[in-house]
Design a protein around this motif. Structure first.
Motif, mmCIF file in Angstrom:
data_model
loop_
_atom_site.group_PDB
_atom_site.id
_atom_site.type_symbol
_atom_site.label_atom_id
_atom_site.label_comp_id
_atom_site.label_asym_id
_atom_site.label_seq_id
_atom_site.Cartn_x
_atom_site.Cartn_y
_atom_site.Cartn_z
ATOM 1 N N LYS A 83 10.700 -5.006 -7.815
ATOM 2 C CA LYS A 83 11.841 -5.641 -8.476
ATOM 3 C C LYS A 83 13.189 -5.067 -8.063
ATOM 4 O O LYS A 83 14.146 -5.814 -7.905
ATOM 5 N N ASP A 84 13.280 -3.762 -7.912
ATOM 6 C CA ASP A 84 14.571 -3.147 -7.609
ATOM 7 C C ASP A 84 14.824 -3.003 -6.107
ATOM 8 O O ASP A 84 15.938 -3.199 -5.652
ATOM 9 N N LEU A 85 13.800 -2.647 -5.363
ATOM 10 C CA LEU A 85 13.970 -2.487 -3.921
ATOM 11 C C LEU A 85 13.671 -3.770 -3.157
ATOM 12 O O LEU A 85 13.818 -3.816 -1.938
ATOM 13 N N LYS A 86 13.196 -4.802 -3.863
ATOM 14 C CA LYS A 86 12.915 -6.123 -3.282
ATOM 15 C C LYS A 86 11.925 -6.054 -2.117
ATOM 16 O O LYS A 86 12.064 -6.751 -1.123
ATOM 17 N N MET A 87 10.921 -5.201 -2.250
ATOM 18 C CA MET A 87 9.908 -5.073 -1.210
ATOM 19 C C MET A 87 8.840 -6.154 -1.383
ATOM 20 O O MET A 87 8.615 -6.643 -2.486
ATOM 21 N N THR A 88 8.171 -6.499 -0.296
ATOM 22 C CA THR A 88 7.082 -7.459 -0.379
ATOM 23 C C THR A 88 5.871 -6.795 -1.024
ATOM 24 O O THR A 88 5.767 -5.559 -1.074
ATOM 25 N N LEU A 89 4.949 -7.617 -1.499
ATOM 26 C CA LEU A 89 3.741 -7.086 -2.129
ATOM 27 C C LEU A 89 2.937 -6.237 -1.143
ATOM 28 O O LEU A 89 2.378 -5.203 -1.525
ATOM 29 N N ASP A 90 2.860 -6.666 0.114
ATOM 30 C CA ASP A 90 2.126 -5.898 1.122
ATOM 31 C C ASP A 90 2.748 -4.526 1.354
ATOM 32 O O ASP A 90 2.039 -3.519 1.448
ATOM 33 N N LYS A 91 4.069 -4.493 1.456
ATOM 34 C CA LYS A 91 4.739 -3.208 1.687
ATOM 35 C C LYS A 91 4.574 -2.273 0.494
ATOM 36 O O LYS A 91 4.339 -1.074 0.665
ATOM 37 N N VAL A 92 4.679 -2.823 -0.702
ATOM 38 C CA VAL A 92 4.461 -2.004 -1.899
ATOM 39 C C VAL A 92 3.023 -1.505 -1.916
ATOM 40 O O VAL A 92 2.757 -0.347 -2.246
ATOM 41 N N GLY A 93 2.098 -2.372 -1.527
ATOM 42 C CA GLY A 93 0.687 -1.985 -1.467
ATOM 43 C C GLY A 93 0.450 -0.814 -0.531
ATOM 44 O O GLY A 93 -0.369 0.060 -0.815
ATOM 45 N N ARG A 94 1.171 -0.788 0.574
ATOM 46 C CA ARG A 94 1.030 0.339 1.506
ATOM 47 C C ARG A 94 1.577 1.626 0.902
ATOM 48 O O ARG A 94 1.059 2.711 1.173
ATOM 49 N N VAL A 95 2.595 1.511 0.083
ATOM 50 C CA VAL A 95 3.171 2.700 -0.563
ATOM 51 C C VAL A 95 2.180 3.305 -1.553
ATOM 52 O O VAL A 95 1.976 4.515 -1.585
ATOM 53 N N VAL A 96 1.548 2.459 -2.380
ATOM 54 C CA VAL A 96 0.665 2.955 -3.438
ATOM 55 C C VAL A 96 -0.816 2.861 -3.060
ATOM 56 O O VAL A 96 -1.684 3.065 -3.904
ATOM 57 N N ASN A 97 -1.092 2.538 -1.809
ATOM 58 C CA ASN A 97 -2.468 2.488 -1.304
ATOM 59 C C ASN A 97 -3.317 1.460 -2.064
ATOM 60 O O ASN A 97 -4.427 1.757 -2.507
ATOM 61 N N ARG A 98 -2.771 0.260 -2.222
ATOM 62 C CA ARG A 98 -3.446 -0.824 -2.919
ATOM 63 C C ARG A 98 -3.262 -2.131 -2.145
ATOM 64 O O ARG A 98 -2.398 -2.224 -1.278
ATOM 65 N N THR A 99 -4.050 -3.144 -2.505
ATOM 66 C CA THR A 99 -3.879 -4.462 -1.892
ATOM 67 C C THR A 99 -2.707 -5.174 -2.550
ATOM 68 O O THR A 99 -2.263 -4.789 -3.637
ATOM 69 N N HIS A 100 -2.231 -6.234 -1.911
ATOM 70 C CA HIS A 100 -1.117 -6.976 -2.490
ATOM 71 C C HIS A 100 -1.516 -7.615 -3.827
ATOM 72 O O HIS A 100 -0.694 -7.753 -4.724
#
Length: 146
Positions: A83-100
């Motif tokens: 929401k704040d950094l406007k990252m895609t679900l895939d990119k966020v998933g890579r940060v937290v080691n999860r799927t989109h």
């Protein structure tokens, strides 16, 4: 949910809110949504701040652990990055080691909980207090780095 469990959660919320107020009073108000933060705040910063606020290890947030405090921290990282950094679900998933899909679910859980907290003035999972505190610390970090 038993009355005792509900009471224990409310006590934890009040403690967290008191800590938040003490820490937030040290920082001047700052708009986290300003354009300058896109160049400064990174997902790693979000991960570090949320880990500190929730008192969990950074490595645990990106692990497969399912303890409540760890999953709450992971959900907050996902929500802030999305929401704040406007990252895609895939990119966020890579940060937290999860799927989109998992990230999407985590963001929805936080949104629903924040909506519930707003309507009832009850923050069962401490999302609102921790989210506010994390955003304030990120904003303060942003002003220090600029």
């Amino acid at each position: 949910m038993s009355v005792q469990t509900a009471f224990q959660r409310l006590v934890r919320i009040e403690r967290l809110r008191a800590e938040c107020i003490q820490k937030l009073n040290r920082f001047a108000p700052y708009d986290l949504h300003s354009e300058s933060r896109f160049n400064v705040i990174t997902p790693d910063d979000v991960l570090q701040i949320v880990s500190d606020v929730m008192a969990v290890k950074k490595i645990d947030v990106v692990s497969k652990k399912r303890a409540r405090d760890v999953t709450t921290a992971r959900m907050l990282v996902s929500y802030i990055c999305r929401k704040d950094l406007k990252m895609t679900l895939d990119k966020v998933g890579r940060v937290v080691n999860r799927t989109h899909c998992s990230v999407w679910h985590e963001v929805k859980v936080v949104e629903n909980e924040l909506e519930f907290a707003e309507k009832t003035n009850k923050d069962h999972f401490q999302f609102k207090a921790a989210l506010d505190q994390s955003r304030q610390l990120l904003a303060a970090r942003d002003t220090q780095l600029v």
